[in-house]
Design a protein around this motif. Structure first.
Motif, short mmCIF file in Angstrom:
data_model
loop_
_atom_site.label_atom_id
_atom_site.label_comp_id
_atom_site.label_asym_id
_atom_site.label_seq_id
_atom_site.Cartn_x
_atom_site.Cartn_y
_atom_site.Cartn_z
N ALA A 151 0.84 -1.21 0.00
CA ALA A 151 0.00 0.00 0.00
C ALA A 151 0.87 1.25 0.00
CB ALA A 151 -0.93 -0.01 1.21
N ASN A 152 1.99 1.20 0.69
CA ASN A 152 2.87 2.37 0.74
C ASN A 152 3.48 2.68 -0.61
OD1 ASN A 152 2.44 3.00 3.39
ND2 ASN A 152 4.19 1.79 4.14
N SER A 153 3.89 1.65 -1.33
CA SER A 153 4.51 1.88 -2.65
C SER A 153 3.46 2.38 -3.65
CB SER A 153 5.19 0.62 -3.16
OG SER A 153 4.25 -0.41 -3.39
N ARG A 154 2.22 1.86 -3.55
CA ARG A 154 1.15 2.36 -4.43
C ARG A 154 0.85 3.82 -4.13
NH1 ARG A 154 -1.14 -2.69 -3.37
NH2 ARG A 154 -2.55 -1.75 -1.86
N ARG A 155 0.82 4.15 -2.84
CA ARG A 155 0.55 5.53 -2.42
C ARG A 155 1.66 6.46 -2.91
NH1 ARG A 155 0.25 4.80 2.96
NH2 ARG A 155 -1.64 3.61 2.67
N ALA A 156 2.90 6.00 -2.81
CA ALA A 156 4.04 6.80 -3.26
C ALA A 156 3.99 7.00 -4.77
CB ALA A 156 5.34 6.15 -2.85
N ALA A 157 3.63 5.94 -5.50
CA ALA A 157 3.53 6.05 -6.96
C ALA A 157 2.41 7.02 -7.35
CB ALA A 157 3.29 4.68 -7.57
#
Length: 126
Positions: free
Chosen positions: A4-10
């Motif tokens: 979820a963090n990497s999707r949010r960052a992207a």
């Protein structure tokens, strides 16, 4: 599988890039309009865009200036263009282009009430 963090960052990066492109587009439009205004007569909307005004209030300010031009008896240089309607028809429309001196005369009579339009008037008068 992405966290979820990497999707949010992207998503954050995508949105920032989108905002940067929109801002660059607006800056480029203002710079192009300013160059065109310096070289010859242009539409009232182009004069307003050259001041760096937000694009969502350009049409309203141009209509107000057009009314003032009519009241002052100032007619720009007539030109015929083909305006695209609904992505298909190209109707011939008469438009008027105004020199910087004519715009200065129009602005002298213009007394706006909205804060955005007052800023546009000050920029056009300068």
């Amino acid at each position: 599988m992405a966290s979820a963090n990497s999707r949010r960052a992207a998503a954050l990066l995508r949105n920032r890039a989108r905002a940067n492109r929109a801002e660059a587009r607006a800056r480029r439009a203002a710079a192009t309009a300013a160059r065109r205004v310096r070289t010859g007569p242009r539409s009232l909307a182009t004069h307003i865009i050259a001041t760096g005004a937000p694009l969502d209030i350009v049409a309203g300010a141009a209509d107000a200036l057009r009314t003032q031009a009519r009241k002052a008896g100032i007619r720009g240089h007539a030109a015929r263009i083909r305006r695209t309607l609904n992505g298909r028809a190209r109707r011939v429309v008469t438009i008027y282009r105004y020199t910087a001196e004519q715009v200065a005369q129009i602005v002298a009579n213009y007394k706006p009430r909205k804060a955005e339009y007052k800023a546009i008037r000050a920029a056009l008068a300068a």
